[in-house]
Design a protein around this motif. Structure first.
Motif, short mmCIF file in Angstrom:
data_model
loop_
_atom_site.label_atom_id
_atom_site.label_comp_id
_atom_site.label_asym_id
_atom_site.label_seq_id
_atom_site.Cartn_x
_atom_site.Cartn_y
_atom_site.Cartn_z
N SER A 105 0.82 -1.21 0.00
CA SER A 105 0.00 0.00 0.00
C SER A 105 0.86 1.26 0.00
O SER A 105 1.91 1.32 0.65
N THR A 106 0.40 2.25 -0.74
CA THR A 106 1.10 3.53 -0.80
C THR A 106 1.22 4.12 0.60
O THR A 106 2.27 4.65 0.98
N LYS A 107 0.15 4.00 1.37
CA LYS A 107 0.12 4.62 2.70
C LYS A 107 1.25 4.09 3.59
O LYS A 107 1.97 4.87 4.22
N LEU A 108 1.41 2.79 3.61
CA LEU A 108 2.46 2.21 4.45
C LEU A 108 3.84 2.56 3.91
O LEU A 108 4.76 2.87 4.67
N THR A 109 3.99 2.53 2.59
CA THR A 109 5.29 2.86 2.01
C THR A 109 5.67 4.30 2.33
O THR A 109 6.82 4.60 2.67
N VAL A 110 4.70 5.20 2.25
CA VAL A 110 4.97 6.62 2.58
C VAL A 110 5.41 6.73 4.04
O VAL A 110 6.37 7.43 4.37
N GLU A 111 4.74 5.98 4.89
CA GLU A 111 5.11 6.01 6.32
C GLU A 111 6.57 5.56 6.51
O GLU A 111 7.35 6.20 7.23
N LEU A 112 6.94 4.48 5.83
CA LEU A 112 8.31 3.97 5.95
C LEU A 112 9.32 4.94 5.31
O LEU A 112 10.43 5.12 5.82
N ALA A 113 8.92 5.55 4.21
CA ALA A 113 9.81 6.49 3.52
C ALA A 113 10.07 7.71 4.39
O ALA A 113 11.22 8.16 4.54
N GLN A 114 9.01 8.24 4.99
CA GLN A 114 9.17 9.43 5.83
C GLN A 114 9.97 9.09 7.08
O GLN A 114 10.80 9.89 7.53
N HIS A 115 9.77 7.91 7.59
CA HIS A 115 10.58 7.48 8.74
C HIS A 115 12.05 7.40 8.34
O HIS A 115 12.94 7.84 9.07
N ALA A 116 12.31 6.82 7.17
CA ALA A 116 13.71 6.68 6.71
C ALA A 116 14.38 8.05 6.60
O ALA A 116 15.54 8.23 6.99
N GLU A 117 13.63 9.01 6.07
CA GLU A 117 14.19 10.36 5.93
C GLU A 117 14.53 10.95 7.30
O GLU A 117 15.63 11.46 7.51
N GLU A 118 13.59 10.84 8.23
CA GLU A 118 13.83 11.37 9.58
C GLU A 118 15.00 10.66 10.25
O GLU A 118 15.76 11.26 11.01
N ALA A 119 15.14 9.36 9.97
CA ALA A 119 16.20 8.58 10.61
C ALA A 119 17.58 8.94 10.08
O ALA A 119 18.59 8.64 10.72
N GLY A 120 17.64 9.55 8.88
CA GLY A 120 18.95 9.95 8.35
C GLY A 120 19.46 9.11 7.20
O GLY A 120 20.65 9.10 6.90
N ILE A 121 18.54 8.45 6.51
CA ILE A 121 18.88 7.64 5.33
C ILE A 121 19.16 8.59 4.14
O ILE A 121 18.61 9.68 4.06
N ASP A 122 20.03 8.14 3.22
CA ASP A 122 20.42 9.01 2.09
C ASP A 122 19.56 8.84 0.84
O ASP A 122 19.49 9.74 0.01
N ALA A 123 18.95 7.67 0.66
CA ALA A 123 18.09 7.45 -0.52
C ALA A 123 17.10 6.34 -0.18
O ALA A 123 17.41 5.46 0.63
N ILE A 124 15.92 6.41 -0.81
CA ILE A 124 14.95 5.33 -0.60
C ILE A 124 14.80 4.53 -1.89
O ILE A 124 15.18 4.99 -2.98
N SER A 125 14.24 3.36 -1.75
CA SER A 125 14.05 2.49 -2.90
C SER A 125 12.79 1.67 -2.65
O SER A 125 12.41 1.45 -1.50
N SER A 126 12.15 1.25 -3.74
CA SER A 126 10.95 0.44 -3.55
C SER A 126 10.69 -0.47 -4.74
O SER A 126 10.86 -0.07 -5.89
N VAL A 127 10.25 -1.69 -4.43
CA VAL A 127 9.66 -2.54 -5.47
C VAL A 127 8.32 -1.91 -5.84
O VAL A 127 7.75 -1.16 -5.05
N PRO A 128 7.79 -2.24 -7.02
CA PRO A 128 6.43 -1.79 -7.32
C PRO A 128 5.44 -2.54 -6.44
O PRO A 128 5.75 -3.64 -5.97
N PRO A 129 4.24 -1.99 -6.22
CA PRO A 129 3.23 -2.75 -5.50
C PRO A 129 2.95 -4.05 -6.27
O PRO A 129 2.89 -4.03 -7.50
N PHE A 130 2.84 -5.14 -5.55
CA PHE A 130 2.75 -6.45 -6.21
C PHE A 130 1.52 -7.23 -5.71
O PHE A 130 0.71 -6.69 -4.97
N TYR A 131 1.40 -8.44 -6.11
CA TYR A 131 0.35 -9.42 -5.75
C TYR A 131 -0.95 -9.24 -6.52
O TYR A 131 -1.44 -10.18 -7.11
N TRP A 132 -1.51 -8.03 -6.56
CA TRP A 132 -2.80 -7.88 -7.24
C TRP A 132 -2.67 -7.57 -8.73
O TRP A 132 -3.68 -7.38 -9.39
N GLY A 133 -1.47 -7.49 -9.22
CA GLY A 133 -1.31 -7.18 -10.63
C GLY A 133 -1.80 -5.78 -10.96
O GLY A 133 -2.71 -5.59 -11.78
N PHE A 134 -1.24 -4.79 -10.30
CA PHE A 134 -1.67 -3.40 -10.49
C PHE A 134 -1.39 -2.92 -11.91
O PHE A 134 -0.45 -3.38 -12.56
#
Ligand code: HMN
Length: 287
Positions: free
Chosen positions: A83-112
């Motif tokens: 879900s976009t919502k959860l990924t955004v939560e993890l992305a924003q956490h990563a930024e606050e934590a001090g990560i330099d870049a984020i990465s993501s697989v595409p949303p999967f399972y339902w064949g978006f």
């Protein structure tokens, strides 16, 4: 992001005998990899068993690694979820934590649909000021060149982790999209090919185990010494192909333990090696 190049382990996540995240082992593994001169770390990806972890656990791994690294090498965090919502939560956490870049697989399972995948990347990338590295991997569904081109138009989407084996596309990305669009080659057994086709770096599982072989391979490709590079790839591939049918993530963790950084165990259903299995693994790696 320009400076995140070279050999980047897709870092394992260390679990203890009860399958709980083992912070002390994670810190030791980070020190082990930094001592061995890797150029960066990629956290909580496939190798990091992230899809078997809760969001809280993934956040904790990121915080521990940021703390232990203390700015010595750049860090990327895979934040992908369906879900976009959860990924955004993890992305924003990563930024606050001090990560330099984020990465993501595409949303999967339902064949978006392609539009849904595009919107996912656009929303997640727009949610932080960090560069996003899209992740092209058969397990989550490959993008295809036109989709890569489309994703590259998203502001902040800086590159791609390319774990397909169709390496001609790496060259095509550099030519038809931009030479500044970053490409990380993701098939360890084809690192030489990826780098010689123009990848800026390599991200993968086996760089946890034998980073020095790939650091030497990367240097050989850069120096144009293809014969040396081929020999390093051959050495690495003996270990990779011995491990692949035998639970590779657990094998990597055992190998790290023999070298002084006990990276712990895998989560079920991956499973782990018993004593006899570990002896067979050791014998196979020695050969
Ligand atoms: C990650 O997200 O953990 C990775 O970087 C995954 C990585 O690209 C691996 N690919 C997959 O697991 C599908 C490779 O390192 C792979 O394990 C290796 O090339 C052996 O086939």
């Amino acid at each position: 992001i320009k400076n995140i190049t070279g050999v980047i382990p897709a870092m394992v996540t260390t679990f203890d005998e009860n399958e709980n995240f083992d912070e002390a082992r994670m810190r030791a593994a980070v020190r082990f990899l930094i001592d061995r001169k890797v150029h960066g770390l990629y956290l909580t990806g496939s190798t990091g068993e992230s899809f078997m972890m809760s969001p809280e656990e993934r956040k904790r791994v990121v915080e521990v690694v940021v703390d232990e690294t203390a700015g010595r090498i750049p860090l990327m965090a895979h934040v992908g979820a369906i879900s976009t919502k959860l990924t955004v939560e993890l992305a924003q956490h990563a930024e606050e934590a001090g990560i330099d870049a984020i990465s993501s697989v595409p949303p999967f399972y339902w064949g978006f649909s392609q539009d849904q995948v595009y919107n996912y990347y656009s929303d997640v990338t727009g949610s932080t000021s960090l560069p996003m590295i899209a992740y092209n991997v058969p397990l989550a569904g490959l993008f295809g060149f036109d989709m890569i081109k489309r994703l590259s138009t998203i502001k902040g989407l800086a590159g791609i982790k390319y774990t397909a084996t169709t390496h001609f596309e790496i060259m095509r990305i550099k030519e038809e999209i931009s030479k500044d669009f970053i490409v990380y080659s993701g098939a360890d057994e084809m690192a030489m090919s990826g780098l010689s086709f123009g990848a800026d770096g390599i991200i993968g599982s086996f760089y946890n185990l034998i980073p020095e072989v790939f650091i030497a391979l990367d240097a050989a490709v850069k120096a144009g010494d293809m014969e040396a590079a081929r020999q390093f790839q051959e050495t690495a591939n003996a270990i990779i192909f011995f491990s692949l049918p035998r639970n590779p993530i657990a094998a990597i963790k055992r190998g790290m333990a023999w070298m002084g950084a006990d990276a712990g165990l895998c989560r079920s259903p991956f499973g782990n090696f018993d004593k006899a299995g570990e002896e067979e693994l050791k014998a196979g790696f020695r050969k």
